[in-house]
Design an enzyme around this catalytic site. Structure first.
Site, PDB file in Angstrom:
ATOM      1  N   TYR A  29       0.954  -0.785   0.080  1.00 46.80           N
ATOM      2  CA  TYR A  29       0.179  -0.121   0.208  1.00 46.80           C
ATOM      3  C   TYR A  29       0.974   1.197  -0.168  1.00 46.80           C
ATOM      4  O   TYR A  29       2.349   1.055   0.385  1.00 46.80           O
ATOM      5  CB  TYR A  29      -1.086  -0.219   1.163  1.00 46.80           C
ATOM      6  CG  TYR A  29      -0.731   0.250   2.427  1.00 46.80           C
ATOM      7  CD1 TYR A  29       0.531  -0.636   3.188  1.00 46.80           C
ATOM      8  CD2 TYR A  29      -0.815   1.305   3.033  1.00 46.80           C
ATOM      9  CE1 TYR A  29       1.187  -0.277   4.268  1.00 46.80           C
ATOM     10  CE2 TYR A  29       0.111   1.590   4.703  1.00 46.80           C
ATOM     11  CZ  TYR A  29       0.698   0.331   5.079  1.00 46.80           C
ATOM     12  OH  TYR A  29       1.281   1.344   6.436  1.00 46.80           O
ATOM     13  N   ARG A  48       8.395   4.190  -4.641  1.00 51.86           N
ATOM     14  CA  ARG A  48       8.580   2.803  -3.410  1.00 51.86           C
ATOM     15  C   ARG A  48       7.345   2.139  -3.504  1.00 51.86           C
ATOM     16  O   ARG A  48       7.954   0.392  -3.497  1.00 51.86           O
ATOM     17  CB  ARG A  48       7.949   4.070  -2.084  1.00 51.86           C
ATOM     18  CG  ARG A  48       8.626   3.195  -0.880  1.00 51.86           C
ATOM     19  CD  ARG A  48       8.582   3.589   0.558  1.00 51.86           C
ATOM     20  NE  ARG A  48       6.627   3.830   0.631  1.00 51.86           N
ATOM     21  CZ  ARG A  48       6.752   4.704   2.119  1.00 51.86           C
ATOM     22  NH1 ARG A  48       7.377   5.099   2.740  1.00 51.86           N
ATOM     23  NH2 ARG A  48       5.724   5.350   1.346  1.00 51.86           N
ATOM     24  N   ARG A  96      -7.234 -20.559  -2.425  1.00 52.95           N
ATOM     25  CA  ARG A  96      -7.145 -20.328  -1.322  1.00 52.95           C
ATOM     26  C   ARG A  96      -5.989 -21.360  -1.264  1.00 52.95           C
ATOM     27  O   ARG A  96      -5.729 -22.891  -0.919  1.00 52.95           O
ATOM     28  CB  ARG A  96      -7.367 -20.306   0.740  1.00 52.95           C
ATOM     29  CG  ARG A  96      -6.031 -20.331   1.575  1.00 52.95           C
ATOM     30  CD  ARG A  96      -7.170 -20.776   2.292  1.00 52.95           C
ATOM     31  NE  ARG A  96      -6.447 -19.514   3.674  1.00 52.95           N
ATOM     32  CZ  ARG A  96      -5.113 -20.596   4.179  1.00 52.95           C
ATOM     33  NH1 ARG A  96      -5.544 -21.609   3.746  1.00 52.95           N
ATOM     34  NH2 ARG A  96      -4.457 -20.068   5.087  1.00 52.95           N
ATOM     35  N   LYS A 145       6.560  -1.811   1.821  1.00 51.41           N
ATOM     36  CA  LYS A 145       5.040  -1.147   2.062  1.00 51.41           C
ATOM     37  C   LYS A 145       4.328  -2.419   2.748  1.00 51.41           C
ATOM     38  O   LYS A 145       3.456  -1.933   1.272  1.00 51.41           O
ATOM     39  CB  LYS A 145       5.244  -0.266   1.725  1.00 51.41           C
ATOM     40  CG  LYS A 145       3.977   1.297   2.902  1.00 51.41           C
ATOM     41  CD  LYS A 145       4.187   2.263   2.215  1.00 51.41           C
ATOM     42  CE  LYS A 145       3.305   3.388   3.405  1.00 51.41           C
ATOM     43  NZ  LYS A 145       2.950   3.475   4.567  1.00 51.41           N
ATOM     44  N   GLU A 177      11.624   2.319  14.516  1.00 52.35           N
ATOM     45  CA  GLU A 177      10.711   3.170  14.294  1.00 52.35           C
ATOM     46  C   GLU A 177       9.487   3.373  14.727  1.00 52.35           C
ATOM     47  O   GLU A 177       9.093   2.564  15.865  1.00 52.35           O
ATOM     48  CB  GLU A 177      10.190   2.809  12.523  1.00 52.35           C
ATOM     49  CG  GLU A 177      10.048   1.998  12.268  1.00 52.35           C
ATOM     50  CD  GLU A 177       9.722   1.859  10.723  1.00 52.35           C
ATOM     51  OE1 GLU A 177      10.099   2.229   9.885  1.00 52.35           O
ATOM     52  OE2 GLU A 177      10.060   0.412  10.205  1.00 52.35           O
TER      53      GLU A 177
END
Ligand code: PLP
Length: 281
Positions: A29, A48, A96, A145, A177
């Site tokens: 995301y 990114r 799945r 991310k 962070e």
């Protein structure tokens, strides 16, 4: 909202329960800020996104110009003056199975906006925020991310339970962070923040803020710092696309410096916002 090529009202925007984003957090995301109806550092977020996808063996679902058009259309149609554009790309819906589906499985691409009036003129920036420290128990590729955000959510709840705003995560004695931001301390006239690598997200705001700090002749050290060092720092702050530069005034209940937003953080916030408004597209 944008869902796989369509622009739809929220109540008609749906994805499959077999989507790998839902079943495996197999998705990345981005969150891009909007000020004055324009996008901040779109190029940085697009770059990114491409890197995160590439690290997970996924292609960009569309080129950067097309992605920019989707962002702009959503900002316009939703009348966003100050807010965020959220984007998520998943490996798509398939039976799945832990193994990835065939490469020709269509990716799921979803974007939506969130109006956030007062994003820039945030009263929190005048007071500063309080953080608590928690162990960093995330996976080892925090530079990608992904939407695996359960541990950061637990961190926010741990902070809330102690009357604080956020958590700083600590590994091997050093701060990595914040739950959704990069962490900094200031000692004397030196800004210290964790070096890039797999242990932290490479913040788009971090990159801009460090460049602006260096341009303003401030000293920057990219290295790990301990919680003790943070406790004894003159000031502290965090950066992210949605909080810009946010002063941190307490750590585990103890004031940092004089317990008020510091001079460096306050100045960097001003410089950052000024440039961001002038370069937004
Ligand atoms: N670190 C983490 C873990 C984050 O989730 C984020 C933003 O979501 C950041 C840092 C800051 O990155 P950016 O400045 O690109 O928003």
């Amino acid at each position: 909202m944008y869902v796989n090529g369509d622009y739809l009202p929220e109540d008609r925007a749906t994805v499959s329960v077999f989507d790998r984003g839902f079943l495996f957090a197999d998705a990345v995301y981005e969150v891009t800020s909007v000020l004055d109806g324009r996008l901040l550092d779109f190029a940085g977020h697009a770059a990114r996104l491409e890197r995160s996808l590439n690290e997970l063996g996924m292609p960009m679902p569309m080129d950067r110009d097309a992605l920019l058009d989707v962002h702009r259309r959503l900002v316009d149609e939703n009348g966003i003056d100050e807010g965020l554009v959220y984007l998520q790309v998943t490996r798509g819906a398939a039976d799945r199975d832990f193994a990835y589906p065939d490469a020709d499985t269509p990716q799921t691409v979803v974007l939506f906006t969130q109006a956030k009036p007062g994003l820039a003129d945030n009263p929190k920036a005048r007071e500063g925020i309080a953080v608590v420290t928690i162990p960093d128990q995330r996976w080892g590729r925090r530079d990608i991310k992904t939407v695996q955000l359960l541990y950061p959510s637990m961190g926010k709840m741990a902070a809330k339970a102690e009357g604080a705003d956020d958590a700083w995560m600590v590994e091997d004695g050093a701060v990595t962070e914040g739950t959704s931001n990069n962490a900094y301390i200031v000692r004397g006239d030196t800004i210290i923040t964790r070096q890039l690598g797999h242990k932290i997200l490479h913040g788009i705001t971090r990159k801009a803020v460090l460049r602006l700090a260096r341009e303003a002749q401030m000293k920057v050290e990219e290295r790990a710092f301990t919680v003790d060092e943070a406790r004894g720092a003159d000031e502290a702050f965090v950066t992210s696309a949605s909080s810009f530069v946010m002063p941190v005034v307490r750590i585990d209940g103890q004031p940092i410096g004089d317990g008020r937003p510091g001079r460096v953080a306050t100045r960097l916030r001003e410089i950052y916002l000024d440039e961001a408004r002038h370069t937004a597209i």
